[in-house]
Design a protein around this motif. Sequence first.
Motif, PDB file in Angstrom:
ATOM      1  N   LEU A 157      52.392   2.897  32.973  1.00 47.19           N
ATOM      2  CA  LEU A 157      52.879   3.362  34.275  1.00 47.19           C
ATOM      3  C   LEU A 157      51.892   3.016  35.393  1.00 47.19           C
ATOM      4  O   LEU A 157      52.294   2.686  36.513  1.00 47.19           O
ATOM      5  CB  LEU A 157      53.107   4.880  34.236  1.00 47.19           C
ATOM      6  CG  LEU A 157      54.131   5.376  33.206  1.00 47.19           C
ATOM      7  CD1 LEU A 157      54.198   6.894  33.228  1.00 47.19           C
ATOM      8  CD2 LEU A 157      55.508   4.774  33.480  1.00 47.19           C
ATOM      9  N   GLU A 158      50.591   3.099  35.075  1.00 45.43           N
ATOM     10  CA  GLU A 158      49.582   2.727  36.069  1.00 45.43           C
ATOM     11  C   GLU A 158      49.697   1.252  36.430  1.00 45.43           C
ATOM     12  O   GLU A 158      49.541   0.868  37.601  1.00 45.43           O
ATOM     13  CB  GLU A 158      48.181   3.037  35.530  1.00 45.43           C
ATOM     14  CG  GLU A 158      47.880   4.529  35.443  1.00 45.43           C
ATOM     15  CD  GLU A 158      46.497   4.803  34.896  1.00 45.43           C
ATOM     16  OE1 GLU A 158      45.999   3.965  34.112  1.00 45.43           O
ATOM     17  OE2 GLU A 158      45.920   5.839  35.240  1.00 45.43           O
ATOM     18  N   ASN A 159      49.954   0.412  35.437  1.00 43.63           N
ATOM     19  CA  ASN A 159      50.108  -1.021  35.696  1.00 43.63           C
ATOM     20  C   ASN A 159      51.293  -1.305  36.604  1.00 43.63           C
ATOM     21  O   ASN A 159      51.299  -2.308  37.340  1.00 43.63           O
ATOM     22  CB  ASN A 159      50.276  -1.782  34.381  1.00 43.63           C
ATOM     23  CG  ASN A 159      48.946  -1.979  33.662  1.00 43.63           C
ATOM     24  OD1 ASN A 159      47.887  -1.853  34.273  1.00 43.63           O
ATOM     25  ND2 ASN A 159      48.998  -2.277  32.379  1.00 43.63           N
ATOM     26  N   GLU A 160      52.291  -0.445  36.533  1.00 44.52           N
ATOM     27  CA  GLU A 160      53.492  -0.629  37.348  1.00 44.52           C
ATOM     28  C   GLU A 160      53.382   0.098  38.692  1.00 44.52           C
ATOM     29  O   GLU A 160      54.353   0.151  39.450  1.00 44.52           O
ATOM     30  CB  GLU A 160      54.719  -0.135  36.577  1.00 44.52           C
ATOM     31  CG  GLU A 160      55.003  -0.948  35.323  1.00 44.52           C
ATOM     32  CD  GLU A 160      56.098  -0.332  34.466  1.00 44.52           C
ATOM     33  OE1 GLU A 160      56.658   0.712  34.874  1.00 44.52           O
ATOM     34  OE2 GLU A 160      56.385  -0.886  33.403  1.00 44.52           O
TER      35      GLU A 160
ATOM     36  N   PRO B  44      54.256   6.147  41.175  1.00 48.99           N
ATOM     37  CA  PRO B  44      53.709   7.255  41.963  1.00 48.99           C
ATOM     38  C   PRO B  44      53.162   8.367  41.069  1.00 48.99           C
ATOM     39  O   PRO B  44      53.702   8.629  39.981  1.00 48.99           O
ATOM     40  CB  PRO B  44      54.906   7.739  42.776  1.00 48.99           C
ATOM     41  CG  PRO B  44      55.799   6.540  42.875  1.00 48.99           C
ATOM     42  CD  PRO B  44      55.621   5.796  41.590  1.00 48.99           C
ATOM     43  N   ILE B  45      52.093   9.037  41.514  1.00 46.61           N
ATOM     44  CA  ILE B  45      51.370  10.010  40.711  1.00 46.61           C
ATOM     45  C   ILE B  45      52.282  11.100  40.147  1.00 46.61           C
ATOM     46  O   ILE B  45      52.239  11.396  38.945  1.00 46.61           O
ATOM     47  CB  ILE B  45      50.220  10.650  41.522  1.00 46.61           C
ATOM     48  CG1 ILE B  45      49.134   9.609  41.813  1.00 46.61           C
ATOM     49  CG2 ILE B  45      49.612  11.832  40.754  1.00 46.61           C
ATOM     50  CD1 ILE B  45      48.416   9.107  40.576  1.00 46.61           C
ATOM     51  N   GLU B  46      53.091  11.715  40.985  1.00 45.27           N
ATOM     52  CA  GLU B  46      53.929  12.818  40.516  1.00 45.27           C
ATOM     53  C   GLU B  46      54.934  12.352  39.468  1.00 45.27           C
ATOM     54  O   GLU B  46      55.172  13.027  38.469  1.00 45.27           O
ATOM     55  CB  GLU B  46      54.652  13.482  41.700  1.00 45.27           C
ATOM     56  CG  GLU B  46      53.752  14.345  42.553  1.00 45.27           C
ATOM     57  CD  GLU B  46      53.037  15.403  41.726  1.00 45.27           C
ATOM     58  OE1 GLU B  46      53.687  16.057  40.874  1.00 45.27           O
ATOM     59  OE2 GLU B  46      51.810  15.556  41.896  1.00 45.27           O
ATOM     60  N   GLU B  47      55.535  11.197  39.710  1.00 41.72           N
ATOM     61  CA  GLU B  47      56.478  10.639  38.737  1.00 41.72           C
ATOM     62  C   GLU B  47      55.756  10.297  37.436  1.00 41.72           C
ATOM     63  O   GLU B  47      56.268  10.541  36.331  1.00 41.72           O
ATOM     64  CB  GLU B  47      57.146   9.393  39.312  1.00 41.72           C
ATOM     65  CG  GLU B  47      58.174   8.767  38.377  1.00 41.72           C
ATOM     66  CD  GLU B  47      58.757   7.467  38.919  1.00 41.72           C
ATOM     67  OE1 GLU B  47      59.399   6.736  38.142  1.00 41.72           O
ATOM     68  OE2 GLU B  47      58.552   7.187  40.129  1.00 41.72           O
TER      69      GLU B  47
END
Length: 583
Positions: free
Chosen positions: A116-119, A122-125
């Motif tokens: 998810l970080e690579n993509e 957003p933090i909350e999502e």
Amino acid sequence: MTTDRARAVISFSDFGFQYRSQAEPTLFEISLDVKKGEKILIVGPSGSGKSTLGHCLNGLIPFSYKGKAVGSLIVDGLETKAQTIFEMSKHVGTVLQDSDGQFVGLTVGEDIAFALENEETPIEEMREKVLRAARMTGMEPFLRSSPFELSGGQKQRTSLAGVLVEDADILLFDEPLANLDPATGKTAIEIIDDIHRQYGKTIIIIEHRLEDVLHRHVDRVIVVNDGRIVADMSADRLVCSDALSQNGIREPLYITALKYAGAVVTPDIRPGRIETLDISAAREPLRRWFEGIREETPRPATKAVLRVEGLSFSYEPGKEVLRDIGFEIAEGEMVSVVGRNGAGKSTLTKLLCGFEKPTAGAIYYDGEDIKDHTIKERAGYIGLVMQNPNQMISETMIRAEVGLGLKLRGIAGEEADERIARALRICGLAPFAKWPISALSFGQKKRVTVASMLVLNPRILILDEPTAGQDYRHYTEIMRFLRTLNEEGVTVLLITHDMHLMLEYTPRAIVLSEGELICDAPASRILTDADIIERANLKETSLYALARKAEIADAPGFVQAFIDYENAQRRESESGAERRAEN
């Protein structure tokens, strides 16, 4: 073999693949359709091409492993050869057999969030998706833990969560049970099944341990050999066919027992899983067979070659890993050491080999306290084959690696050549003697390390998970050789999670749990004792379940009788093969 193509989420059509470094293709004319939401098990001997099939599905072929592909492979509506490996990862999530090789984060939470970080999610999502994946796999309480502090089962769950977080529709499991203790492996199969049923994922499992995977329902079993699909059928039909025996795959133990008893095994009795098996027609044949088996004559006792007294050890003050361990191993015994991940089995091995010094207690070899013996001195009589082959290999070529120990001991010439050739032959590596080790699979590397110890003729041989990643044929060849060494007086200790190995080859087992020795008894007794099974994270043998289904009062005795009968059949078969070879 094909299903409705309009509903297929995976479709191989006359597909073949040849690695750039090899002269012949690994896969030939593969035509296979998998419907959305199906759960498929792929089995086959080592080198059959089943892992290559998996690499084609997740994009490692052709992006990491170069070669020539022919035919068509469509995954989730996409022709794979036209996609990037990044794009394929969105459609196929992969859980590797070596969980450690899949970790990239410093904590479980970071590791799950990596994709998810690579993509740039957003933090909350991201937080919401990580928590959802952690809950799905039972890892929410460990989000702040280091992946490398986890048990084998927890590592496997973390890897699975890291795949689930992207919500891929297809999940590929490559040898998911390879490094797990029996109960944790059982739980892993249950988790995979839960995810399959609750979320409708398409599941592909590549695994050697057929019976363990069949703890839960699978829609189809695909048998692969020599780069081709040789069977595609339900588990109920498969165990009734000769597809397993013809392709070197171990059938479930309860199926073997039914056949020994002369029971008729047909798909209508639902024999694919012990839980679904209709025992009604087989009950009386099983009882008669059990009553007609004579007990095995026990081997005569010999002197103790290894004795452990009051052994305790701590890596740090106040946290004992082993507490007051005591046992004797007789010369020529073959003994299993079993227990859950983290029970202290590997630490015990380190103490025996001298890699660590006990905080209390003593170890005696031939009656002599060996506390002052160096690692090198102990290596003269204790050989160790480690669980991870990559930690033992130091040469680039197979033959050089197997012969390294002989070279260091000054053994060369004809004697070295004969020892190396024999070890390579026993471990199924003779055709690969001139291969580079980098070209081998994990299971093949494991056989290299076993061979590198066998050439040294140790008096005590300790093997940590000797059969992990091995197909049934190579498993049997290795164990047959170890048993031959054992009968010649070599003492063998097997650190194992393999309950089949424990039952079939070791009359006795030592059970560790949370650093304590909780049982030292025949294997048949251990795997029929509910308390020991629970405390040590073992798994009840299907033979015990079969005996209970057949309403045999002495269920533990039935398990032991099967073991004795199986060993007698094996010895008779081997003797016959030797006589035919002589003639």
